[in-house]
Design a protein around this motif. Structure first.
Motif, short mmCIF file in Angstrom:
data_model
loop_
_atom_site.label_atom_id
_atom_site.label_comp_id
_atom_site.label_asym_id
_atom_site.label_seq_id
_atom_site.Cartn_x
_atom_site.Cartn_y
_atom_site.Cartn_z
N ARG A 226 8.38 15.68 9.28
CA ARG A 226 8.13 14.37 9.88
C ARG A 226 8.60 13.30 8.92
N TYR A 227 9.16 12.21 9.46
CA TYR A 227 9.70 11.15 8.63
C TYR A 227 9.17 9.79 9.09
N ALA A 228 9.00 8.90 8.14
CA ALA A 228 8.73 7.51 8.49
C ALA A 228 9.98 6.94 9.15
N ASP A 229 9.77 6.02 10.08
CA ASP A 229 10.91 5.43 10.79
C ASP A 229 11.90 4.79 9.82
N SER A 230 11.40 4.25 8.74
CA SER A 230 12.25 3.52 7.79
C SER A 230 13.22 4.41 7.03
N GLU B 171 0.83 -1.19 0.00
CA GLU B 171 0.00 0.00 0.00
C GLU B 171 0.87 1.25 0.00
N ARG B 172 0.26 2.35 -0.43
CA ARG B 172 0.96 3.62 -0.40
C ARG B 172 1.25 4.00 1.05
N GLU B 173 2.46 4.51 1.30
CA GLU B 173 2.84 4.89 2.65
C GLU B 173 3.50 6.26 2.67
N GLY B 174 3.40 6.92 3.81
CA GLY B 174 4.03 8.21 3.97
C GLY B 174 5.53 8.07 4.16
N VAL B 175 6.29 8.95 3.53
CA VAL B 175 7.76 8.96 3.64
C VAL B 175 8.21 10.15 4.47
N ALA B 176 7.78 11.35 4.07
CA ALA B 176 8.17 12.56 4.78
C ALA B 176 7.19 13.67 4.45
N SER C 19 -2.82 11.36 11.13
CA SER C 19 -1.37 11.48 11.05
C SER C 19 -0.99 12.25 9.79
N VAL C 20 -0.01 13.12 9.89
CA VAL C 20 0.45 13.87 8.72
C VAL C 20 1.08 12.94 7.69
N LEU C 21 1.46 11.74 8.10
CA LEU C 21 2.07 10.77 7.19
C LEU C 21 1.03 9.83 6.57
N SER C 22 -0.24 10.02 6.89
CA SER C 22 -1.28 9.16 6.33
C SER C 22 -1.68 9.65 4.95
N PRO C 23 -1.58 8.81 3.91
CA PRO C 23 -1.98 9.23 2.57
C PRO C 23 -3.44 9.68 2.50
N PHE D 218 16.81 10.28 4.71
CA PHE D 218 16.11 11.18 3.79
C PHE D 218 15.94 12.54 4.45
N THR D 219 15.95 13.59 3.62
CA THR D 219 15.72 14.94 4.10
C THR D 219 14.71 15.65 3.20
N ILE D 220 13.63 16.12 3.78
CA ILE D 220 12.62 16.87 3.03
C ILE D 220 12.86 18.36 3.21
N SER D 221 12.64 19.12 2.14
CA SER D 221 12.80 20.57 2.22
C SER D 221 11.82 21.22 1.24
N ILE D 222 11.58 22.50 1.44
CA ILE D 222 10.64 23.22 0.58
C ILE D 222 11.13 24.62 0.33
N ASP D 223 10.98 25.05 -0.92
CA ASP D 223 11.24 26.44 -1.30
C ASP D 223 9.87 27.10 -1.42
N PHE D 224 9.47 27.80 -0.40
CA PHE D 224 8.14 28.36 -0.33
C PHE D 224 7.86 29.33 -1.47
N THR D 225 8.85 30.18 -1.79
CA THR D 225 8.63 31.20 -2.82
C THR D 225 8.49 30.61 -4.21
#
Length: 126
Positions: free
Chosen positions: A59-63, A44-49, A106-110, A68-75
């Motif tokens: 937030r990150y999945a334990d796995s 099934e589809r799972e949350g990563v970050a 959960s924020v990681l829930s699809p 892994f590192t998530i980032s965002i360029d807001f502009t």
């Protein structure tokens, strides 16, 4: 309606790195969270970050935590996922997603996300 487009997938050997990016057309200030999800064959589809548009509350999945590192360029409305120390079990289709609602579980829930990209394939070989 947001349009999300992923890029950066590919094939890599175990221990290697890849960087995924997601551009968000029609991005609005109403977005509460954006994130990366994956679906491996037969699973099934799972949350990563996930992350807030402000760049906080990652937030990150334990796995994947620590690799892994998530980032965002807001502009520029670009979401990134830096994937290091890749393992065979990271092989999957990776999806970018966004929600304009506050997650109730959960924020990681699809299930919390209503805007999805088409996905980009990541294949890790040994």
């Amino acid at each position: 309606q947001m349009r999300l487009v992923e890029s950066g997938g590919g094939s890599v050997q175990a221990g290697g790195s890849l960087r995924l990016s997601c551009t968000a057309a029609g991005y609005t200030a109403s977005v509460k969270y954006m994130g990366w999800f994956r679906r491996a064959p037969g699973k099934e589809r799972e949350g990563v970050a996930t992350i807030r548009p402000s760049g906080t509350s990652a937030r990150y999945a334990d796995s994947v935590n620590g690799r892994f590192t998530i980032s965002i360029d807001f502009t520029k409305a670009i979401l990134n996922l830096q994937m290091d120390s890749l393992k065979r079990e990271d092989t999957a289709m990776y999806y970018c997603a966004a929600t304009t609602s506050w997650p109730s579980t959960s924020v990681l829930s699809p299930d919390e996300y209503s805007n999805w990209g088409q996905g980009t394939q990541v294949t890790v070989s040994s």
